[in-house]
Design an enzyme around this catalytic site. Sequence first.
Site, mmCIF file in Angstrom:
data_model
loop_
_atom_site.group_PDB
_atom_site.id
_atom_site.type_symbol
_atom_site.label_atom_id
_atom_site.label_comp_id
_atom_site.label_asym_id
_atom_site.label_seq_id
_atom_site.Cartn_x
_atom_site.Cartn_y
_atom_site.Cartn_z
ATOM 1 N N LYS A 198 4.259 2.025 -2.310
ATOM 2 C CA LYS A 198 4.727 3.534 -2.923
ATOM 3 C C LYS A 198 6.177 3.775 -2.745
ATOM 4 O O LYS A 198 6.717 4.091 -3.574
ATOM 5 C CB LYS A 198 3.802 4.700 -2.583
ATOM 6 C CG LYS A 198 2.190 4.203 -2.997
ATOM 7 C CD LYS A 198 1.516 5.602 -2.545
ATOM 8 C CE LYS A 198 -0.111 5.246 -1.929
ATOM 9 N NZ LYS A 198 -1.121 4.625 -2.767
ATOM 10 N N TRP A 207 -10.181 0.359 -5.118
ATOM 11 C CA TRP A 207 -9.590 1.831 -4.843
ATOM 12 C C TRP A 207 -8.170 1.655 -5.349
ATOM 13 O O TRP A 207 -7.692 2.819 -5.743
ATOM 14 C CB TRP A 207 -9.535 1.689 -3.446
ATOM 15 C CG TRP A 207 -9.071 3.076 -2.542
ATOM 16 C CD1 TRP A 207 -8.013 3.307 -1.915
ATOM 17 C CD2 TRP A 207 -9.817 4.429 -2.895
ATOM 18 N NE1 TRP A 207 -7.737 4.351 -1.399
ATOM 19 C CE2 TRP A 207 -9.055 5.210 -2.037
ATOM 20 C CE3 TRP A 207 -10.762 4.942 -3.446
ATOM 21 C CZ2 TRP A 207 -9.319 6.628 -1.865
ATOM 22 C CZ3 TRP A 207 -11.028 6.341 -3.289
ATOM 23 C CH2 TRP A 207 -10.385 7.123 -2.521
ATOM 24 N N HIS A 238 -7.564 -5.692 0.074
ATOM 25 C CA HIS A 238 -6.344 -4.982 0.333
ATOM 26 C C HIS A 238 -5.504 -5.485 1.328
ATOM 27 O O HIS A 238 -5.953 -5.417 2.584
ATOM 28 C CB HIS A 238 -6.765 -3.583 0.499
ATOM 29 C CG HIS A 238 -5.688 -2.597 0.554
ATOM 30 N ND1 HIS A 238 -4.899 -2.048 -0.415
ATOM 31 C CD2 HIS A 238 -5.335 -1.663 1.597
ATOM 32 C CE1 HIS A 238 -4.136 -1.369 -0.144
ATOM 33 N NE2 HIS A 238 -4.146 -0.832 1.362
ATOM 34 N N SER A 292 0.907 -1.172 -0.042
ATOM 35 C CA SER A 292 -0.218 -0.003 0.056
ATOM 36 C C SER A 292 0.948 1.357 -0.029
ATOM 37 O O SER A 292 1.760 1.394 -0.623
ATOM 38 C CB SER A 292 -1.082 0.046 1.296
ATOM 39 O OG SER A 292 -2.216 0.677 0.981
#
Length: 432
Positions: free
Chosen positions: A271, A358, A408, A267
């Site tokens: 990044k 998402w 997720h 998540s």
Amino acid sequence: MKTIASAIHACALIVTLSGLGATSEVNYDESKVPGYVLPDPLLLPNGSRIENSRAWLKHGRPHTLDLFAEHVYGRSPGRPAGMRFKTLSEDKNALGGKAIRKQILIMFTGQEDGPSLELLVYIPKNAPRPVPVFLGLNFYGNQSVHTDPGIRITRSWMRDSNDGSVVNNRATEKSRGLQATRWAIDKALERGFAVATFYYGDIEPDHADGWKKGVRAALSKNGSATVFKPGDWGAIAAWAWGLSRAMDYIERDRALDAKRVVVFGHSRQGKAALWAGASDRRFAIVISNDSGCGGAALSRRRFGETVERINTSFPHWFCGNFKKYNGNEDALPVDQHQLIALIAPRPVYVASAQEDLWADPKGEFLAAKHAEPVYALFKLPGLGVTEMPPVNTPVGNCIAYHIRSGKHDITDYDWEQYFRFAEKHFGMTQRR
Ligand code: GTR
């Protein structure tokens, strides 16, 4: 098998986010993804095309890296001159005797009471030296990754939690092992990998004013009065910088193989892992787990979380310039396929989860796909497919991808693919 296309179809809807300050709507309908043109990773500003790997490394890579620093993540400093390391503890018989556990304080200014991170390292006792390493940030402190009572409880600021695991912004004994399902540490050790991790809040607490208590203030001459330029580092760049400082430690620990370090993250930490891997070529393999917007997903698709949405909810994550692209993605001089391309020729794995719309699974797949021309310059095979694979069907070679069923998260299924991927590229004997 259910494909992502059908999952998206089933969930096709437009949701308006209210009360969060953003005016835009969230699109989960594939048919409403706007038309877009991705920047060509092989095109230089003077109009010439990059034709080979040498030209990529000499011109294309530095130029692309600079665009990401200036427009997306912000520019970070290098390694601080006075940095020092201190072993806080070393247990040669951790986890029932199968591992060595080290806890290392990395002091950025060389001072114990200055900015620092605390690195937890497990090294398998019986694996041939030096040992390859999985390195990643954690969300809730080192003590959350395993129930091992020998792990020091992270002291840095943490968001309070009503289950008693974080009280008065400090982790408690109750947080021990709380994230263990996300950390396949025992399996990693069995397969001959070391695991290294630190709490991302050691570098910067994850909220809009967190930088005042993090390295972005501590390493600046104006401290918490610093006024950032629009191209200065944001929190994601700071977390990525922390991963590079952990790499500085790995390079000097002779039990660890600094040439075989996998940097990974889930998540928002995915990044950070991508930016760390893109900007620091010492990382041999990069893994992005469900990293989504500002990670592996193409910004121009505006599917799920958008640039505007992320800059509104998390104004501290990216550099000031990134806000110029709120609702204006087509003006971005880069898109996230080029972030993946920056990792070439090193292997990269992008993973999505079917219910994690998402994060735009299709946008993550397409970014991996459109990084292929850069890998091709090195004559390296990329994904090897043109369409998104069905769920739970990993594909790819030097660029790999899977979409897992479920939410997720980072699960044993994900870890199993990452271990295989690292074993293959590191030439380790595959046991399964
Ligand atoms: C969400 C955010 C995502 C992702 C996620 C996470 O709130 O919108 O970009 O980073 O958090 O880190 O779990």
